[in-house]
Scaffold this active site. Structure first.
Site, PDB file in Angstrom:
ATOM      1  N   GLU A  84       1.044  -1.067  -0.033  1.00 40.17           N
ATOM      2  CA  GLU A  84      -0.041   0.073  -0.104  1.00 40.17           C
ATOM      3  C   GLU A  84       0.867   1.275   0.024  1.00 40.17           C
ATOM      4  O   GLU A  84       1.830   1.258   0.854  1.00 40.17           O
ATOM      5  CB  GLU A  84      -1.037   0.004   1.240  1.00 40.17           C
ATOM      6  CG  GLU A  84      -1.781   1.182   1.290  1.00 40.17           C
ATOM      7  CD  GLU A  84      -2.762   1.257   2.482  1.00 40.17           C
ATOM      8  OE1 GLU A  84      -2.864   0.321   3.292  1.00 40.17           O
ATOM      9  OE2 GLU A  84      -3.408   2.172   2.702  1.00 40.17           O
TER      10      GLU A  84
ATOM     11  N   ARG B 159       4.812 -12.844   9.977  1.00 39.17           N
ATOM     12  CA  ARG B 159       5.348 -11.640   9.692  1.00 39.17           C
ATOM     13  C   ARG B 159       6.801 -11.462  10.059  1.00 39.17           C
ATOM     14  O   ARG B 159       7.084 -12.515  11.143  1.00 39.17           O
ATOM     15  CB  ARG B 159       4.511 -10.714  10.585  1.00 39.17           C
ATOM     16  CG  ARG B 159       3.567 -10.055   9.862  1.00 39.17           C
ATOM     17  CD  ARG B 159       2.979  -9.013  10.850  1.00 39.17           C
ATOM     18  NE  ARG B 159       3.223  -7.658  10.501  1.00 39.17           N
ATOM     19  CZ  ARG B 159       2.907  -7.085   9.610  1.00 39.17           C
ATOM     20  NH1 ARG B 159       1.984  -7.501   8.935  1.00 39.17           N
ATOM     21  NH2 ARG B 159       3.280  -5.731   9.258  1.00 39.17           N
TER      22      ARG B 159
ATOM     23  N   LYS C  35       4.427   0.614   9.271  1.00 37.90           N
ATOM     24  CA  LYS C  35       4.621   2.226   8.631  1.00 37.90           C
ATOM     25  C   LYS C  35       3.915   3.242   9.456  1.00 37.90           C
ATOM     26  O   LYS C  35       4.645   4.356   9.438  1.00 37.90           O
ATOM     27  CB  LYS C  35       3.933   1.985   7.194  1.00 37.90           C
ATOM     28  CG  LYS C  35       4.791   1.409   6.252  1.00 37.90           C
ATOM     29  CD  LYS C  35       3.971   1.411   4.796  1.00 37.90           C
ATOM     30  CE  LYS C  35       3.251   0.235   4.997  1.00 37.90           C
ATOM     31  NZ  LYS C  35       2.393  -0.130   3.606  1.00 37.90           N
TER      32      LYS C  35
END
Ligand code: ATP
Ligand code: MG
Length: 573
Positions: free
Chosen positions: A45, A270, A280
């Site tokens: 994204e 992850r 982020k």
């Protein structure tokens, strides 16, 4: 920190070296003929810069495609117009290329599929599988139920297909205010999986999109976008992180009900790393609050930051390989990444001499105006890197810490009467020193033995210490930035007060350092080893003749030590 820290072999790889569970699936799919060729994608994204966690996802997706002779797309998952910017779109591409991967001509944007997604939404409506809901966001939440209680149907759930279609078209036409209506899938408000309780598919949002501008005032949700984008691109294996596991039934429900190509979603763990924050949103906050100098601050776990710090891309790729692909989340020790960085730099970084805390050394019996060009090896690991000439003269800079007036027992460097080797130079014997009024040592004096040129003794005489030096007349003054962990706690993401978890000593700037002559000509990004000091990289803040160096990592290897301890522990047990 979880107890899984420090043990990548045991916990991150079921069978070290063998194919991990995703590879096993791929191998089966290729063997059975389900797929002739695999096709993956990396779907960032564009709402921030990529970090080490993304590096792992990039290595997994591009790496598997490469290994199995398949393809990997780059797709921007740009469904959230309020947080996305083209700055990020550009930086992400740059970072992936720098890491060493290539999407060739397959660069896509989820926003390119908005029209198709809209058509699919109408299809669901027409088939009675989606409806327009007038409940507010709060009401929808209240109706959703909990993990133990089923949700309640919305009073608008039974609108006719005609009414829903009319309302949805008017949503698109901009007839209703933001947030006043949503489109929801009609699945099951009693489902044990909350993601299946009539998830929202579209929302009304008047926001400028970085690519579609003001064309749309309704935007598809992530769940309604991702799987269909995968389907459009004929992605065979849609690899994502574990938090999407509970979304998989919806992912499959959508491709099934839309009757479109069904990619297979597979989740993996992850990457979490000790003393590091990989979100982020939280990293953006550090940038916005000025805690760090930017996304490329060398203390940031961003690809930009690691690049500026001097981490070679191959080291990051090796690290991701070493971490492996697992089904259970765990925390990897930061020391493991640093180990990979050292391994790589040890092979490739040219050796140089730089004095970080200069102290003058005067060689009393060395001719005043004499300069000798000494041979110094560029890289003992790579003969082809050759050697260079280092000027030697009567006045040198040495490290303050390499002289002690009154040394303790195991100190083998310079002290009154003691002989040491100047690397690539001569043996010198300390004859005295000078102090200022404050009691600080300002100069050390010595004599040299001309028979020891190059640092070898002709008579087999041994010295215990070897120190580095820089000829004062030829020295290049430079700035050196030393880094330490940005956080003092192993799991900063869990800290209530991130500011309080910051390490106040994460950056130390040394000015007036003295580099050897060759450092007058360096290139931005160049990686070097300063003998005895660590690995360094030329910072973009450098000016001609006035370089700035970032210390990438020290020479000491704490990861190898941890491994040794563990191996020792295992043997005993
Ligand atoms: P963040 O939490 O930092 O915002 P994200 O998952 O929201 O990360 P995306 O841009 O949506 O960021 O991620 C792109 C891809 O990278 C996704 O497939 C995501 O699963 C993967 N990814 C993100 N963080 C990690 C991580 N720590 N480890 C492995 N993969 C990750
Ligand atoms: Mg995300």
């Amino acid at each position: 920190m979880s107890d899984k820290t420090n043990k990548p072999d045991e916990n991150e790889r079921a069978d070290a070296g063998g194919p991990h569970f995703i590879e096993q699936i791929i191998q089966e799919d290729l063997a059975s003929g389900k797929h002739e060729r695999i096709h993956t994608r990396f779907p960032p994204e564009p709402n921030g810069y990529l970090h080490i966690g993304h590096a792992k996802a990039i290595c997994v997706n591009f790496g598997l495609a490469k290994k199995y002779d398949g393809l990997c797309n780059l797709r921007f998952d740009d469904t959230n117009p309020t947080k996305e910017e083209t700055e990020y779109v550009d930086a992400i591409q740059d970072d992936i290329r720098w890491l060493g991967f290539d999407w060739e001509d397959r660069l896509y944007y989820a926003s390119d599929y908005f029209e198709q997604l809209y058509a699919w939404a109408e299809k669901l409506i027409q088939e009675g599988r989606a409806y327009v809901d007038d409940l507010s966001a709060d009401e929808i939440r209240a109706h959703r139920g909990t993990l133990t209680e089923p949700g309640k149907n919305s009073p608008y759930r039974d609108r006719s297909a005609e009414e829903n279609l009319d309302l949805f078209r008017r949503m698109r036409a901009g007839e209703f205010p933001d947030g006043s209506k949503v489109l929801r899938a009609k699945i099951d408000m009693a489902s044990g999986n909350i993601n299946m309780r009539d998830p929202v598919l579209y929302r009304i949002l008047r926001a400028h999109h970085h690519r579609t501008g003001d064309d749309w005032c309704i935007y598809p949700m992530y769940d309604f976008t991702h799987g269909q984008s995968d389907s459009i691109e004929k992605i065979t294996h849609s690899l994502c992180t574990l938090e999407f596991e509970a979304h998989r039934p919806l992912y499959d429900w959508l491709t099934e009900n839309l009757e479109i190509y069904p990619p297979r979603q597979i989740e993996f763990a992850r990457l979490n790393m000790s003393y590091t924050m990989v979100t982020k949103r939280k990293l953006l906050k550090l940038v916005q609050e000025g805690t760090v100098s930017g996304w490329d601050d060398p203390r940031m776990p961003t690809i930009r930051g690691m690049r500026r710090r001097g981490y070679p891309p191959a080291a990051i790729r090796n690290f991701c390989d070493m971490v492996g692909v697992a089904k259970v989340n765990s925390t990897v020790d930061l020391a493991m990444l640093e180990y990979c960085v050292r391994q790589e730099l040890n092979l490739h970084a040219l050796r140089r001499m730089t004095v970080l805390h200069p102290l003058k050394l005067v060689i009393e019996n060395y001719p005043e105006d004499q300069v000798e060009e000494m041979d110094a090896v560029n890289n003992p690991e790579k003969e082809s890197d050759g050697s260079r000439k280092v000027p030697f003269s009567r006045e040198l800079w040495i490290e303050k810490a390499d002289f002690m007036e009154d040394p303790p027992k195991k100190y083998f460097r310079l002290s009154p009467g003691r002989e040491v080797r100047l690397r690539y130079g001569y043996f010198v014997t300390c004859t005295g020193f000078e102090k200022n009024d404050a009691g600080e040592i300002t100069e050390v004096r010595c004599t040299y033995d001309p028979a020891t040129r190059g640092g070898d003794s002709p008579d087999g005489r041994r010295v215990k210490g070897t120190i580095h030096w820089v000829s004062a007349a030829h020295a290049v003054p430079c700035e050196v930035r030393l880094y330490d962990n940005l956080f003092t706690v192993p799991d900063p993401a869990a800290a209530e007060d991130v500011q309080a978890a910051l390490n106040p000593d994460s950056l130390q700037v040394l000015t007036g350092c003295m580099g050897e002559r060759s450092l007058g000509e360096v290139e931005e990004g160049q990686r070097l080893q300063f003998e005895r000091q660590g690995y360094f990289c030329v910072d973009p803040d450098s000016k001609p003749g006035a370089p700035v160096f970032n210390r990438t990592v020290g020479l000491r290897d704490s990861w190898a030590k941890i491994q040794k301890q563990q191996a020792g522990g295992k043997k005993k047990g």
